[in-house]
Design a protein around this motif. Structure first.
Motif, PDB file in Angstrom:
ATOM      1  N   LEU A 168      24.185 -19.194   3.875  1.00  0.00           N
ATOM      2  CA  LEU A 168      23.945 -17.861   4.271  1.00  0.00           C
ATOM      3  C   LEU A 168      23.174 -17.185   5.533  1.00  0.00           C
ATOM      4  CD1 LEU A 168      23.335 -16.479   0.404  1.00  0.00           C
ATOM      5  CD2 LEU A 168      25.420 -15.709   2.031  1.00  0.00           C
ATOM      6  N   PRO A 169      22.413 -17.934   5.555  1.00  0.00           N
ATOM      7  CA  PRO A 169      21.561 -17.544   7.120  1.00  0.00           C
ATOM      8  C   PRO A 169      22.467 -17.624   8.360  1.00  0.00           C
ATOM      9  CG  PRO A 169      20.094 -18.881   5.827  1.00  0.00           C
ATOM     10  CD  PRO A 169      21.683 -18.951   5.255  1.00  0.00           C
ATOM     11  N   TYR A 170      23.588 -18.357   8.234  1.00  0.00           N
ATOM     12  CA  TYR A 170      24.307 -18.704   9.334  1.00  0.00           C
ATOM     13  C   TYR A 170      25.765 -18.058   9.390  1.00  0.00           C
ATOM     14  CZ  TYR A 170      21.012 -22.388   8.865  1.00  0.00           C
ATOM     15  OH  TYR A 170      19.746 -23.080   8.649  1.00  0.00           O
ATOM     16  N   VAL A 171      26.022 -17.238   8.321  1.00  0.00           N
ATOM     17  CA  VAL A 171      27.429 -16.648   8.320  1.00  0.00           C
ATOM     18  C   VAL A 171      27.303 -15.121   7.894  1.00  0.00           C
ATOM     19  CG1 VAL A 171      28.685 -18.815   7.688  1.00  0.00           C
ATOM     20  CG2 VAL A 171      27.959 -17.471   5.879  1.00  0.00           C
ATOM     21  N   SER A 172      28.165 -14.388   8.131  1.00  0.00           N
ATOM     22  CA  SER A 172      28.217 -12.914   7.736  1.00  0.00           C
ATOM     23  C   SER A 172      28.915 -13.079   6.286  1.00  0.00           C
ATOM     24  CB  SER A 172      28.880 -12.076   8.899  1.00  0.00           C
ATOM     25  OG  SER A 172      28.898 -10.729   8.367  1.00  0.00           O
ATOM     26  N   PHE A 173      27.987 -12.812   5.434  1.00  0.00           N
ATOM     27  CA  PHE A 173      28.458 -12.794   3.949  1.00  0.00           C
ATOM     28  C   PHE A 173      27.377 -11.982   3.356  1.00  0.00           C
ATOM     29  CE2 PHE A 173      29.384 -13.760  -0.408  1.00  0.00           C
ATOM     30  CZ  PHE A 173      30.539 -13.807  -0.452  1.00  0.00           C
ATOM     31  N   ASP A 174      27.690 -11.019   2.586  1.00  0.00           N
ATOM     32  CA  ASP A 174      26.979  -9.992   1.623  1.00  0.00           C
ATOM     33  C   ASP A 174      27.069 -10.395   0.185  1.00  0.00           C
ATOM     34  OD1 ASP A 174      25.661  -8.004   0.532  1.00  0.00           O
ATOM     35  OD2 ASP A 174      25.816  -6.674   2.096  1.00  0.00           O
ATOM     36  N   VAL A 175      26.354 -11.032  -0.508  1.00  0.00           N
ATOM     37  CA  VAL A 175      26.465 -11.299  -1.883  1.00  0.00           C
ATOM     38  C   VAL A 175      26.708 -10.049  -2.722  1.00  0.00           C
ATOM     39  CG1 VAL A 175      25.262 -12.619  -3.901  1.00  0.00           C
ATOM     40  CG2 VAL A 175      25.204 -13.538  -1.612  1.00  0.00           C
ATOM     41  N   GLU A 176      25.688  -9.016  -2.394  1.00  0.00           N
ATOM     42  CA  GLU A 176      25.664  -7.858  -3.199  1.00  0.00           C
ATOM     43  C   GLU A 176      27.142  -7.151  -3.281  1.00  0.00           C
ATOM     44  OE1 GLU A 176      23.716  -6.803  -5.778  1.00  0.00           O
ATOM     45  OE2 GLU A 176      22.725  -8.595  -5.114  1.00  0.00           O
ATOM     46  N   GLU A 177      27.618  -7.000  -1.890  1.00  0.00           N
ATOM     47  CA  GLU A 177      29.000  -6.472  -1.879  1.00  0.00           C
ATOM     48  C   GLU A 177      30.086  -7.163  -2.308  1.00  0.00           C
ATOM     49  OE1 GLU A 177      32.195  -6.048   2.015  1.00  0.00           O
ATOM     50  OE2 GLU A 177      29.971  -6.230   2.522  1.00  0.00           O
ATOM     51  N   ALA A 178      29.748  -8.649  -2.662  1.00  0.00           N
ATOM     52  CA  ALA A 178      31.106  -9.420  -3.162  1.00  0.00           C
ATOM     53  C   ALA A 178      30.819  -9.009  -4.888  1.00  0.00           C
ATOM     54  CB  ALA A 178      30.552 -10.886  -2.888  1.00  0.00           C
ATOM     55  N   LYS A 179      29.650  -9.028  -5.135  1.00  0.00           N
ATOM     56  CA  LYS A 179      29.250  -8.492  -6.623  1.00  0.00           C
ATOM     57  C   LYS A 179      29.915  -7.170  -7.062  1.00  0.00           C
ATOM     58  CE  LYS A 179      25.648  -8.583  -9.984  1.00  0.00           C
ATOM     59  NZ  LYS A 179      24.143  -8.617 -10.418  1.00  0.00           N
ATOM     60  N   LYS A 180      29.765  -6.138  -6.002  1.00  0.00           N
ATOM     61  CA  LYS A 180      30.126  -5.070  -6.672  1.00  0.00           C
ATOM     62  C   LYS A 180      31.893  -5.049  -6.069  1.00  0.00           C
ATOM     63  CE  LYS A 180      26.260  -2.268  -4.472  1.00  0.00           C
ATOM     64  NZ  LYS A 180      25.823  -1.581  -3.313  1.00  0.00           N
ATOM     65  N   ASP A 181      32.448  -5.724  -5.397  1.00  0.00           N
ATOM     66  CA  ASP A 181      33.883  -5.746  -5.465  1.00  0.00           C
ATOM     67  C   ASP A 181      34.405  -6.589  -6.787  1.00  0.00           C
ATOM     68  OD1 ASP A 181      34.213  -4.880  -2.705  1.00  0.00           O
ATOM     69  OD2 ASP A 181      34.068  -6.586  -1.618  1.00  0.00           O
ATOM     70  N   LEU A 182      33.859  -7.239  -7.137  1.00  0.00           N
ATOM     71  CA  LEU A 182      34.333  -8.012  -8.283  1.00  0.00           C
ATOM     72  C   LEU A 182      33.914  -7.082  -9.575  1.00  0.00           C
ATOM     73  CD1 LEU A 182      35.374 -10.621  -9.797  1.00  0.00           C
ATOM     74  CD2 LEU A 182      33.056 -11.139 -10.229  1.00  0.00           C
ATOM     75  N   GLU A 183      32.899  -6.664  -9.714  1.00  0.00           N
ATOM     76  CA  GLU A 183      32.663  -5.247 -10.734  1.00  0.00           C
ATOM     77  C   GLU A 183      33.868  -4.294 -10.685  1.00  0.00           C
ATOM     78  OE1 GLU A 183      28.749  -3.980  -9.888  1.00  0.00           O
ATOM     79  OE2 GLU A 183      27.912  -5.928 -11.283  1.00  0.00           O
ATOM     80  N   ALA A 184      34.269  -3.885  -9.459  1.00  0.00           N
ATOM     81  CA  ALA A 184      35.260  -2.952  -9.342  1.00  0.00           C
ATOM     82  C   ALA A 184      36.543  -3.427  -9.966  1.00  0.00           C
ATOM     83  CB  ALA A 184      35.495  -2.710  -8.033  1.00  0.00           C
ATOM     84  N   ILE A 185      37.068  -4.543  -9.975  1.00  0.00           N
ATOM     85  CA  ILE A 185      38.125  -4.996 -10.302  1.00  0.00           C
ATOM     86  C   ILE A 185      38.194  -5.861 -11.700  1.00  0.00           C
ATOM     87  CG2 ILE A 185      39.325  -5.043  -8.108  1.00  0.00           C
ATOM     88  CD1 ILE A 185      39.086  -8.250  -8.254  1.00  0.00           C
ATOM     89  N   ASN A 186      37.232  -6.476 -12.062  1.00  0.00           N
ATOM     90  CA  ASN A 186      37.007  -7.185 -13.221  1.00  0.00           C
ATOM     91  C   ASN A 186      35.234  -7.183 -13.663  1.00  0.00           C
ATOM     92  OD1 ASN A 186      37.129  -9.083 -15.377  1.00  0.00           O
ATOM     93  ND2 ASN A 186      37.773 -10.874 -13.915  1.00  0.00           N
ATOM     94  N   PRO A 187      35.110  -6.006 -14.283  1.00  0.00           N
ATOM     95  CA  PRO A 187      33.622  -5.560 -14.720  1.00  0.00           C
ATOM     96  C   PRO A 187      33.162  -6.838 -15.853  1.00  0.00           C
ATOM     97  CG  PRO A 187      35.029  -3.927 -15.509  1.00  0.00           C
ATOM     98  CD  PRO A 187      35.856  -4.761 -14.437  1.00  0.00           C
ATOM     99  N   GLU A 188      34.218  -7.451 -16.605  1.00  0.00           N
ATOM    100  CA  GLU A 188      33.580  -8.258 -17.605  1.00  0.00           C
ATOM    101  C   GLU A 188      33.536  -9.511 -17.036  1.00  0.00           C
ATOM    102  OE1 GLU A 188      33.294  -7.131 -20.709  1.00  0.00           O
ATOM    103  OE2 GLU A 188      33.966  -5.253 -19.945  1.00  0.00           O
TER     104      GLU A 188
END
Length: 219
Positions: A168-188
């Protein structure tokens, strides 16, 4: 004249998936189908998972690849039964392929069977192998666009694992954004973060497998 054709083109496949599921249920074998794009770390995660569970569980693997048995050899080196399926160009495993391997296992003595699917975020999503759980692995170097770009894969899984969080310190990746994207399509779906290389987050994953096995054994 209009002719309606309504035959299920996946009928044989679905029957094979049902056959597999009944066998797994009868033997109380927990089956987890691991999916990801190539290079996300499925095999490394599987190696570390086996090491963590091997003292308490009998484990086996069905290893899927287009060609070679390199990943299978890595797992066999840990002393676990591993059966290779080479699809020779096919982009996913199917239930019939899995069914053909089952006579090679003594399922009475196997607690957990992992199926490492072909590296692909499209094809494997639509095929039921008879498993208890589908788990998709996404590594942080792949970027934040994969969940919204491949929604079918992430919508049809029980869990998404974000792997390689040590990067994570070396790449552009947002964990919280990924979590929100998943919740939007598969909240379970469950959402876990870990690094198979460093061990960070592995305990939560291992405990989830243990709980899943306990549920399987009750059936």
């Amino acid at each position: 004249m209009k002719v309606n054709l309504q035959e299920d083109v996946l009928k044989d496949h679905n029957l094979a998936a049902k056959y597999n599921r009944e066998i797994f249920r009868g033997n109380q074998t927990l089956v987890i189908n691991l999916m990801s794009s190539p290079g996300a770390g499925k095999t490394t995660l599987l190696e570390e998972t086996v090491k963590a569970l091997a003292k308490d569980f009998s484990i086996a693997v069905i290893e899927g690849d287009l060609a070679t048995d390199r990943d299978a050899e890595r797992l066999r080196a840990l002393g676990i039964k591993t059966v290779q399926i080479n699809t020779v160009g096919g982009c996913h495993l199917d239930a019939r392929m899995v069914a053909k391997t089952l006579p090679e296992f003594d399922l009475d003595d196997i607690n957990i069977l992992f199926i490492e699917n072909i590296g692909n975020l499209v094809c494997p999503s639509g095929y039921d192998l008879g498993q208890h759980h589908k788990v998709v692995i996404l590594s942080v170097p792949e970027g934040n666009d994969k969940i919204p770009k491949y929604p079918v894969m992430f919508r049809r899984t029980n869990m998404t694992i974000i792997n390689k969080i040590d990067l994570l310190p070396y790449v552009s990746f947002d964990v919280e954004e990924a979590k929100k994207d998943l919740e939007a399509i598969n909240p379970e779906a469950q959402f876990k973060t870990l690094s198979a290389r460093t061990g960070e987050g592995m305990e939560e994953w291992i405990n989830w497998i243990k709980d899943a096995y306990s549920e399987c054994a009750k059936q």
